[in-house]
Design an enzyme around this catalytic site. Structure first.
Site, PDB file in Angstrom:
ATOM      1  N   SER A  64      -6.318  -8.625  -3.779  1.00 30.69           N
ATOM      2  CA  SER A  64      -5.458  -9.223  -2.758  1.00 30.69           C
ATOM      3  C   SER A  64      -5.950 -10.606  -2.329  1.00 30.69           C
ATOM      4  CB  SER A  64      -5.354  -8.297  -1.545  1.00 30.69           C
ATOM      5  OG  SER A  64      -6.613  -7.810  -1.152  1.00 30.69           O
ATOM      6  N   ASN A  96     -10.517  -2.363  -2.652  1.00 29.16           N
ATOM      7  CA  ASN A  96     -10.928  -2.769  -4.000  1.00 29.16           C
ATOM      8  C   ASN A  96     -11.956  -3.892  -3.953  1.00 29.16           C
ATOM      9  OD1 ASN A  96      -9.582  -5.488  -5.137  1.00 29.16           O
ATOM     10  ND2 ASN A  96      -8.159  -4.566  -3.691  1.00 29.16           N
ATOM     11  N   GLU A 115      -3.014   3.213   2.007  1.00 31.22           N
ATOM     12  CA  GLU A 115      -2.531   3.871   0.795  1.00 31.22           C
ATOM     13  C   GLU A 115      -2.696   5.389   0.888  1.00 31.22           C
ATOM     14  OE1 GLU A 115      -3.618   4.319  -3.882  1.00 31.22           O
ATOM     15  OE2 GLU A 115      -4.020   2.354  -2.992  1.00 31.22           O
ATOM     16  N   HIS A 166       0.814  -1.232   0.000  1.00 31.68           N
ATOM     17  CA  HIS A 166       0.000   0.000   0.000  1.00 31.68           C
ATOM     18  C   HIS A 166       0.836   1.265   0.000  1.00 31.68           C
ATOM     19  CE1 HIS A 166      -2.108  -3.234   2.287  1.00 31.68           C
ATOM     20  NE2 HIS A 166      -3.027  -2.973   1.375  1.00 31.68           N
TER      21      HIS A 166
END
Length: 332
Positions: A276, A233, A134, A82
Site C-alpha cells: 500500500s 504486509n 480484512e 480490505h
C-alpha cells in the site's frame, strides 16, 4: 567533503499491488465522474500519504456509514480494499446509499473460500490478526460463531472445536509465509482431516514482496521498508528482512522519519515498500540518501507482476490518465 559510498539494494516487486492500485483508481475515477465529495469507509488502503492525497482531491473518509450526511446520500461511498462484513453493504442499501466496492479480488476470493467451507458443513478457522479490517471483513461473511480466529501456534494448540473432523481453514492475505506455515502445520497435526482452501489464501503480491526482501537482506546493514504501522504486509516485510539476514529492519512512512543520527556507517541498504506504499515515496527516500551518500542502486528482482484488476463497470467509461495517478506514482 567526500560522500561515503552506499549500495542500495532496491527490491522488485515492491509497492502497490494490483488490488491497491485498483482501489485508489476507483476513488480517483469516482471523483472524476461524480464530483466531490466521494465518501470512503475506512482508509482505502493503509497509507497516510495516499489517504491525504485523496482527501486533497475531495475524498471524505468515514469509519461508519451513519457519518455520511443525508444531503450527500446520492454521492458514492467506496468500501476499502480490505473488504467489509456483509452487514455493511446491507446497511448501505437500507440507507439508499450508492456504493462502490473496492475490495481486492483476492480478498473476495478468501471470502468465497470461507463461505464454501461453511456450505460444506465445516467450521472455519481463520489464520490472521485480530482487529485487522480484512479479518473483520472475512469473519463478517459468515454467521456469528461460524469462524474461529487463530493468530499463533499457541492458539492452534489450544482451540477446542465442536467437531474436529469438520474443519476448514483460510488465511488473511497479508501474512508472513513462514509464520502461517507454522500455524497450519500445528493445526494439521491436531486435526488431520482439516480441509485447505481450494487455492492459496496469502496473495501473490505478499509472497513476491517477501521473496524479494529475502533475496536482498543477507549482509544488509540496514533494511528500510516503506509502509504504515497499521499495514500488516509492511510490518511482515520488516520481520522477513531481519530474519533473512539484515542487521536491522526499520519501517518508515516518509524520508523525514529516517533516523539519520542512528543509522551509523552503513555500506549496504536494503529498500522495499509494502503493497500500500506509493512509488513516489521510494523515490523520495532514494533522493534523501543521494544527498548524504555516493549511491549505487542494485536491483534485487525476483518476479515480474503483470496482474491488473479492472475497476467497477460503472467507472469504465471514464479515462484514467497518468496525471490522475501522479500523486502516488510520480511523473515517470
Amino acid at each position: 567533503m567526500m560522500k561515503r559510498p552506499l549500495t542500495i539494494r532496491l527490491c522488485g516487486p515492491r509497492g502497490f499491488c494490483a488490488g491497491v492500485d485498483r482501489a485508489i483508481q476507483i476513488v480517483v475515477l469516482a471523483l472524476k465522474k461524480y464530483g466531490a465529495p466521494v465518501y470512503v469507509r475506512h482508509e482505502i488502503v493503509h497509507n497516510r500519504y495516499v489517504v491525504e492525497g485523496l482527501q486533497a482531491r475531495g475524498a471524505v473518509f468515514v469509519e461508519e456509514l451513519d457519518e455520511i450526511p443525508p444531503e450527500h446520500h446520492a454521492q458514492p461511498v467506496v468500501f476499502s480494499a480490505h473488504g467489509v462484513p456483509k452487514s455493511v453493504p446491507a446497511d448501505a442499501e437500507a440507507r439508499n446509499l450508492f456504493y462502490l466496492d473496492a475490495t481486492c479480488p483476492l480478498v473476495s476470493k478468501v471470502h468465497k473460500q470461507a463461505m464454501r467451507h461453511q456450505r460444506q458443513g465445516r467450521h472455519v478457522l481463520l489464520i490472521g490478526h485480530a482487529g485487522h479490517p480484512e479479518v473483520i471483513g472475512t469473519m463478517g461473511q459468515l454467521p456469528d460463531g461460524a469462524v474461529t480466529l487463530v493468530e499463533t501456534e499457541e492458539d492452534a494448540a489450544g482451540i477446542q472445536p465442536a467437531d474436529p473432523t469438520a474443519l476448514g481453514f483460510v488465511t488473511q492475505t497479508t501474512l508472513s509465509v513462514e509464520d502461517t506455515a507454522g500455524i497450519i502445520s500445528a493445526l494439521q497435526a491436531r486435526f488431520p482431516q482439516m480441509q485447505a482452501p481450494a487455492a492459496e489464501s496469502i496473495c501473490y503480491a505478499t509472497t513476491n514482496r517477501q521473496d524479494a526482501v529475502k533475496e536482498a537482506a543477507p549482509g544488509a546493514d540496514l533494511f528500510l521498508i516503506v509502509g504504515a504501522p497499521n499495514s500488516s504486509n509492511s510490518m511482515r516485510l520488516v520481520e522477513v528482512a531481519e530474519r533473512a539476514g539484515a542487521k536491522r529492519g526499520l519501517l518508515v512512512q516518509r524520508a523525514s522519519e529516517i533516523p539519520w543520527n542512528e543509522i551509523g556507517n552503513i555500506g549496504t541498504l536494503g529498500l522495499s515498500a509494502g503493497a500500500s506504499a506509493p512509488e513516489i515515496i521510494v523515490d523520495e527516500i532514494i533522493d534523501a540518501f543521494r544527498e548524504r551518500f555516493d549511491v549505487t542502486v542494485d536491483l534485487a528482482v525476483t518476479a515480474e507482476e503483470t496482474e491488473n484488476f479492472p475497476v467497477n463497470r460503472v467507472l469504465r467509461d471514464i479515462e484514467l490518465t497518468t496525471a490522475d495517478m501522479a500523486f502516488v506514482n510520480g511523473n515517470a
